[in-house]
Design a protein around this motif. Sequence first.
Motif, PDB file in Angstrom:
ATOM      1  N   GLU A 205      33.494  40.879  52.198  1.00 12.84           N
ATOM      2  CA  GLU A 205      33.458  40.442  50.805  1.00 12.84           C
ATOM      3  C   GLU A 205      34.746  40.854  50.098  1.00 12.84           C
ATOM      4  O   GLU A 205      35.190  41.994  50.203  1.00 12.84           O
ATOM      5  CB  GLU A 205      32.251  41.065  50.092  1.00 12.84           C
ATOM      6  N   GLY A 206      35.365  39.928  49.402  1.00 15.32           N
ATOM      7  CA  GLY A 206      36.590  40.212  48.668  1.00 15.32           C
ATOM      8  C   GLY A 206      37.861  39.907  49.424  1.00 15.32           C
ATOM      9  O   GLY A 206      38.953  39.921  48.830  1.00 15.32           O
ATOM     10  N   TYR A 207      37.749  39.593  50.716  1.00 12.53           N
ATOM     11  CA  TYR A 207      38.952  39.338  51.524  1.00 12.53           C
ATOM     12  C   TYR A 207      39.747  38.152  50.992  1.00 12.53           C
ATOM     13  O   TYR A 207      40.976  38.248  50.805  1.00 12.53           O
ATOM     14  CB  TYR A 207      38.536  39.095  52.969  1.00 12.53           C
ATOM     15  N   ARG A 209      39.708  36.849  48.027  1.00 11.34           N
ATOM     16  CA  ARG A 209      40.286  37.174  46.715  1.00 11.34           C
ATOM     17  C   ARG A 209      41.534  38.044  46.874  1.00 11.34           C
ATOM     18  O   ARG A 209      42.534  37.857  46.160  1.00 11.34           O
ATOM     19  CB  ARG A 209      39.245  37.886  45.852  1.00 11.34           C
ATOM     20  N   GLU A 240      35.829  28.252  50.103  1.00 10.78           N
ATOM     21  CA  GLU A 240      36.579  29.129  49.197  1.00 10.78           C
ATOM     22  C   GLU A 240      35.794  29.440  47.925  1.00 10.78           C
ATOM     23  O   GLU A 240      36.005  30.473  47.280  1.00 10.78           O
ATOM     24  CB  GLU A 240      37.915  28.482  48.822  1.00 10.78           C
ATOM     25  N   HIS A 242      32.869  30.460  47.548  1.00  9.91           N
ATOM     26  CA  HIS A 242      32.026  31.651  47.642  1.00  9.91           C
ATOM     27  C   HIS A 242      32.711  32.879  47.043  1.00  9.91           C
ATOM     28  O   HIS A 242      32.040  33.825  46.637  1.00  9.91           O
ATOM     29  CB  HIS A 242      31.640  31.925  49.094  1.00  9.91           C
ATOM     30  N   GLU A 243      34.047  32.865  47.006  1.00 12.07           N
ATOM     31  CA  GLU A 243      34.771  33.980  46.396  1.00 12.07           C
ATOM     32  C   GLU A 243      35.542  33.557  45.156  1.00 12.07           C
ATOM     33  O   GLU A 243      36.369  34.311  44.637  1.00 12.07           O
ATOM     34  CB  GLU A 243      35.706  34.637  47.420  1.00 12.07           C
TER      35      GLU A 243
END
Length: 399
Positions: A205-207, A209, A240, A242-243
């Motif tokens: 999660e956050g990768y 971003r 994309e 999703h983030e």
Amino acid sequence: MRSEQYVLLEEEFGAHNYKPLDVVLERGKGVWVWDVDGKKYMDCLSAYSAVNQGHCNPSILRAMVEQARKLTLTSRAFRNDQLGLLYKELCELTHSHTVLPMNSGAEAVETALKAVRKWGYMVKGVPEDEAEIIVCRNNFHGRTISIISFSTDPVSTTGFGPFTPGFKVVDFGDATAFEAAITERTVAFLVEPIQGEAGVIIPPEGYLRDIRRMCDEHGLVLILDEIQTGLGRTGTMLAEEHEGIEADLTLIGKALSGGFYPVSAVLSNAEVLGVFKPGEHGSTFGGNPLACAVARAALKVLVEDNLLANAREMGALFIKGLRSIDNPKIKDVRGRGLLLAVEFHTDAGGARQYCKRLKDAGLLCKETHETIIRFAPPLVITREEVEWALERIVPVLSE
């Protein structure tokens, strides 16, 4: 002829560059396909996500037949009445500014590589022929010489050198490693939001971003290969989302035609694709009216039939069933939307044995990297059909 006879014909006259399951299909409808002997199967591969809208979707078929009666190909030497409409509809759906149509997914990737190199020289000021593109370990972006030049899979590379230079490889999901690899010659980062062929590998999660921010800070083009993950497969139009990021270049294909015709596209902000001038890049079939009409219908089906929401809802039901399987040989169950995977431990004897048993039970899927089964049915799948699939998958994978 019976299945065995078709298999013998392929073995005798065809190149042996695939190892398919020995099922010979002759027709399909929705999530179902039938072999030449009349046996019915549920398709849980969707031609690697090319038939998200279901086999022989009637709306796409109708558009294809109507356009084929009028005009199929003009080349880009002339304009046609379908291309501009496809551009507009694609841009509105994906918040893009510019579209460059091609045929196969690999051609879209090659187009992006050319575009960012030229952008690096013309806009960023990288010295000629010194541009670097960062990619990820265990990537899969196609099988052309330039693309396999940055593959880390020995099956894809052995015996095919010499390779195209200009690529650096980092670990997928490691934003720190990506930033450490950036130099003054780096022009772009090419990455899958979820690594499909590697076995549905979902980054932390956050990768996405983090890499979006790093590309902005270092003046790099972020290229997302959404050829498999895009167009509804993960429950959003593009993975994309999703983030909450937007790539500079987005590559789509496969489901862009619903399985009827090879169609791909590079979606871009205006700056990057703006480096191409007439005669510098193109394709005889890219943007042809038949392809455009088919793609327009395929996009319309995704939206009007609510297939994105269905992918989210049926994916949640499907993965819940997969996670209920009690087998110590299973290492992991993962997925997003209707892009799902079951990974076995290396001592489990391989995933192909399970694929063969599932075929005998009336369900088609395919192993990847020997230990992983990918489940990716068409997005039109219903709750009853998911339950039907699980009634066969659970006992087979519990063995």
